[in-house]
Design a protein around this motif. Structure first.
Motif, mmCIF file in Angstrom:
data_model
loop_
_atom_site.group_PDB
_atom_site.id
_atom_site.type_symbol
_atom_site.label_atom_id
_atom_site.label_comp_id
_atom_site.label_asym_id
_atom_site.label_seq_id
_atom_site.Cartn_x
_atom_site.Cartn_y
_atom_site.Cartn_z
ATOM 1 N N HIS A 120 9.735 13.886 10.700
ATOM 2 C CA HIS A 120 8.382 13.390 10.991
ATOM 3 C C HIS A 120 8.345 12.759 12.381
ATOM 4 O O HIS A 120 9.165 11.900 12.691
ATOM 5 C CB HIS A 120 7.993 12.360 9.939
ATOM 6 C CG HIS A 120 6.534 12.196 9.709
ATOM 7 N ND1 HIS A 120 5.609 12.166 10.737
ATOM 8 C CD2 HIS A 120 5.820 12.042 8.558
ATOM 9 C CE1 HIS A 120 4.402 11.996 10.214
ATOM 10 N NE2 HIS A 120 4.501 11.926 8.909
ATOM 11 N N VAL A 121 7.391 13.173 13.232
ATOM 12 C CA VAL A 121 7.284 12.597 14.574
ATOM 13 C C VAL A 121 6.092 11.638 14.705
ATOM 14 O O VAL A 121 5.834 11.124 15.790
ATOM 15 C CB VAL A 121 7.209 13.695 15.660
ATOM 16 C CG1 VAL A 121 8.498 14.495 15.684
ATOM 17 C CG2 VAL A 121 6.002 14.609 15.463
ATOM 18 N N TYR A 122 5.380 11.387 13.622
ATOM 19 C CA TYR A 122 4.374 10.337 13.543
ATOM 20 C C TYR A 122 3.368 10.363 14.699
ATOM 21 O O TYR A 122 3.185 9.367 15.397
ATOM 22 C CB TYR A 122 5.035 8.963 13.415
ATOM 23 C CG TYR A 122 5.748 8.801 12.096
ATOM 24 C CD1 TYR A 122 5.040 8.498 10.940
ATOM 25 C CD2 TYR A 122 7.129 9.009 11.998
ATOM 26 C CE1 TYR A 122 5.694 8.386 9.714
ATOM 27 C CE2 TYR A 122 7.784 8.902 10.776
ATOM 28 C CZ TYR A 122 7.064 8.588 9.641
ATOM 29 O OH TYR A 122 7.694 8.486 8.438
ATOM 30 N N TYR A 123 2.732 11.515 14.864
ATOM 31 C CA TYR A 123 1.545 11.527 15.735
ATOM 32 C C TYR A 123 0.620 10.386 15.321
ATOM 33 O O TYR A 123 0.097 9.648 16.160
ATOM 34 C CB TYR A 123 0.849 12.887 15.619
ATOM 35 C CG TYR A 123 -0.569 12.912 16.124
ATOM 36 C CD1 TYR A 123 -0.859 12.660 17.461
ATOM 37 C CD2 TYR A 123 -1.626 13.187 15.262
ATOM 38 C CE1 TYR A 123 -2.162 12.675 17.920
ATOM 39 C CE2 TYR A 123 -2.927 13.208 15.717
ATOM 40 C CZ TYR A 123 -3.193 12.951 17.044
ATOM 41 O OH TYR A 123 -4.489 12.963 17.495
ATOM 42 N N LEU A 124 0.447 10.233 14.023
ATOM 43 C CA LEU A 124 -0.250 9.071 13.473
ATOM 44 C C LEU A 124 0.539 8.530 12.277
ATOM 45 O O LEU A 124 1.106 9.316 11.510
ATOM 46 C CB LEU A 124 -1.668 9.438 13.017
ATOM 47 C CG LEU A 124 -2.674 9.798 14.113
ATOM 48 C CD1 LEU A 124 -3.968 10.304 13.487
ATOM 49 C CD2 LEU A 124 -2.958 8.602 15.015
ATOM 50 N N TYR A 125 0.557 7.213 12.134
ATOM 51 C CA TYR A 125 1.141 6.584 10.958
ATOM 52 C C TYR A 125 -0.007 6.315 9.990
ATOM 53 O O TYR A 125 -0.812 5.397 10.205
ATOM 54 C CB TYR A 125 1.860 5.285 11.326
ATOM 55 C CG TYR A 125 2.561 4.631 10.156
ATOM 56 C CD1 TYR A 125 3.887 4.946 9.857
ATOM 57 C CD2 TYR A 125 1.899 3.722 9.340
ATOM 58 C CE1 TYR A 125 4.531 4.358 8.773
ATOM 59 C CE2 TYR A 125 2.533 3.129 8.262
ATOM 60 C CZ TYR A 125 3.847 3.457 7.977
ATOM 61 O OH TYR A 125 4.492 2.886 6.904
ATOM 62 N N THR A 126 -0.094 7.114 8.946
ATOM 63 C CA THR A 126 -1.278 7.106 8.087
ATOM 64 C C THR A 126 -0.925 6.643 6.688
ATOM 65 O O THR A 126 -0.120 7.270 5.994
ATOM 66 C CB THR A 126 -1.908 8.506 8.039
ATOM 67 O OG1 THR A 126 -2.242 8.898 9.378
ATOM 68 C CG2 THR A 126 -3.169 8.514 7.188
ATOM 69 N N LEU A 129 0.855 -1.182 0.000
ATOM 70 C CA LEU A 129 0.000 0.000 0.000
ATOM 71 C C LEU A 129 0.897 1.239 0.000
ATOM 72 O O LEU A 129 2.119 1.135 -0.019
ATOM 73 C CB LEU A 129 -0.950 -0.005 1.206
ATOM 74 C CG LEU A 129 -0.400 -0.488 2.565
ATOM 75 C CD1 LEU A 129 0.542 0.510 3.181
ATOM 76 C CD2 LEU A 129 -1.544 -0.784 3.519
ATOM 77 N N GLU A 130 0.284 2.407 -0.006
ATOM 78 C CA GLU A 130 1.069 3.639 -0.038
ATOM 79 C C GLU A 130 1.393 4.074 1.380
ATOM 80 O O GLU A 130 0.504 4.437 2.147
ATOM 81 C CB GLU A 130 0.303 4.741 -0.773
ATOM 82 C CG GLU A 130 1.160 5.963 -1.061
ATOM 83 C CD GLU A 130 0.481 6.982 -1.950
ATOM 84 O OE1 GLU A 130 1.017 8.118 -2.048
ATOM 85 O OE2 GLU A 130 -0.576 6.663 -2.527
ATOM 86 N N VAL A 131 2.658 4.032 1.733
ATOM 87 C CA VAL A 131 3.111 4.371 3.081
ATOM 88 C C VAL A 131 3.465 5.860 3.154
ATOM 89 O O VAL A 131 3.675 6.510 2.130
ATOM 90 C CB VAL A 131 4.326 3.515 3.482
ATOM 91 C CG1 VAL A 131 3.948 2.038 3.528
ATOM 92 C CG2 VAL A 131 5.501 3.748 2.519
#
Length: 359
Positions: free
Chosen positions: A278-284, A267-269
């Motif tokens: 990037h601190v990745y509050y969410l990994y979307t 999928l598209e990461v």
């Protein structure tokens, strides 16, 4: 195996004894809306962000609203803002009487800097850029545009505390930068809280606004203000947890690295923007099979989530304009569990179930 989207206890438990004592100490003071602990946090956070000054407030929403007030944005003004964002970013524009002008986002959910100037008019007073999901825009480009047109630049860093731009902690690059310290943020308290950093002359205006517009001696009301002070216990907790923020962020970045390595062929990461940490509050992630993948993960007790099932440009109170990329993301994005303390076995379980869906 159960994998939640967030697990707030994993930040609390290592500090349990100290946090519990903080609560007792605060309860004994009887001074829950004072400025003693808030001022300590403000000074520490200003130093952390390398900003001139800081003000602690009651929420990220209030931070944005009062930042616009500090810029003297009001009726008849226009504010440029991304269409794909949390409601507060646009809501506060209406609150001060101005009109939001929505601009589409790029492939990484950040305002498309190439579409801003075509939306600037004689009424434009401010550009808001949002560090959605944990990384920031190309701030130098935004500053060039803002300077060219004489506009204020407001950074919504509610989801990106601790991120960096060109190696420098975000906080001093825009005229004002706003933060949220709500329970699920990378730097969080147990209630709602927010902060603003920037130039002292602007921060002083917000310090006036956050306490009903009272003068320092509380004998006069100098302007219409708000009940928007940060609570003392929240300030105590944030002061302590700020020491661990880089650890929290590094942990989430490692989880993101693991997911990206394992899932990029399915999928598209997320991709990290040039010059942004990037601190990745969410990994979307993005996939055209979002809804069926989400159902599959839920059936396997993985609590993935869709953060934004709407775009602001298609909501009833706001101008209806076309922002096709934002509208496309509504149907394709999905956030995977990426919290501080998630175990390797939980990560592998998520990875295996995502792969299993596509195989």
């Amino acid at each position: 195996m159960k994998v939640p989207l967030h697990n707030l206890s994993l930040q609390y438990l290592p500090l349990k004894e100290e946090i519990d004592q903080m609560f007792v100490d605060q309860a004994m003071t009887g001074n829950h809306l004072g400025l003693t602990e808030v001022t300590k946090f403000e000074q520490k956070f200003a130093q952390f962000t390398e900003a001139e000054d800081c003000v602690g407030v009651s929420s990220g929403t209030d931070a944005l609203r009062m930042a616009l007030r500090a810029f003297e944005v009001s009726e008849g003004d226009e504010v440029i803002v991304p269409a794909y964002t949390w409601v507060s970013t646009a809501e506060v524009i209406l609150d001060v009487g101005a009109t939001p002008v929505f601009v589409d986002v790029d492939d990484e959910f950040i305002i498309d800097v190439n579409k801003i100037e075509q939306n600037i008019t004689a009424k434009t007073k401010c550009i808001i850029h949002v560090d959605l999901y944990g990384q920031c825009a190309d701030i130098d480009v935004l500053k060039t545009i803002a300077d060219k047109h004489g506009l204020w630049l407001l950074q919504d860093s509610a989801q990106s505390v601790g991120t960096r731009y060109k190696g420098k902690i975000v906080g001093s690059q825009s005229h004002l930068t706003c933060y949220s310290f709500g329970p699920v943020k990378n730097l969080s308290c147990m209630s709602k809280a927010g902060g603003v950093v920037g130039q002292t002359k602007l921060i002083d205006k917000i310090k006036l606004l956050r306490n009903h517009g009272f003068s320092k001696d509380r004998k006069q009301i100098l302007t219409q203000g708000y009940n928007a002070r940060m609570e003392e216990f929240s300030a105590r907790l944030l002061y302590k947890k700020l020491d661990f923020l880089q650890t929290y962020n590094a942990s989430k970045r490692q989880v993101a690295k693991n997911y990206t390595s394992e899932l990029q062929n399915y999928l598209e990461v997320p991709k990290e923007k040039l010059n942004s940490y990037h601190v990745y509050y969410l990994y979307t992630i993005k996939t055209g099979q979002r809804d069926t993948l989400l159902k599959h993960l839920q059936q396997n007790d993985i609590h993935a989530g869709v953060k934004y099932q709407y775009t602001m440009n298609k909501q009833k109170p706001y101008p209806n304009v076309a922002c096709p990329k934002s509208e496309y993301f509504v149907h394709t994005v999905l956030s995977l569990p990426c919290f501080y303390g998630i175990t390797e076995s939980q990560q592998q379980y998520v990875i295996d179930k995502v792969k299993g869906f596509f195989v």
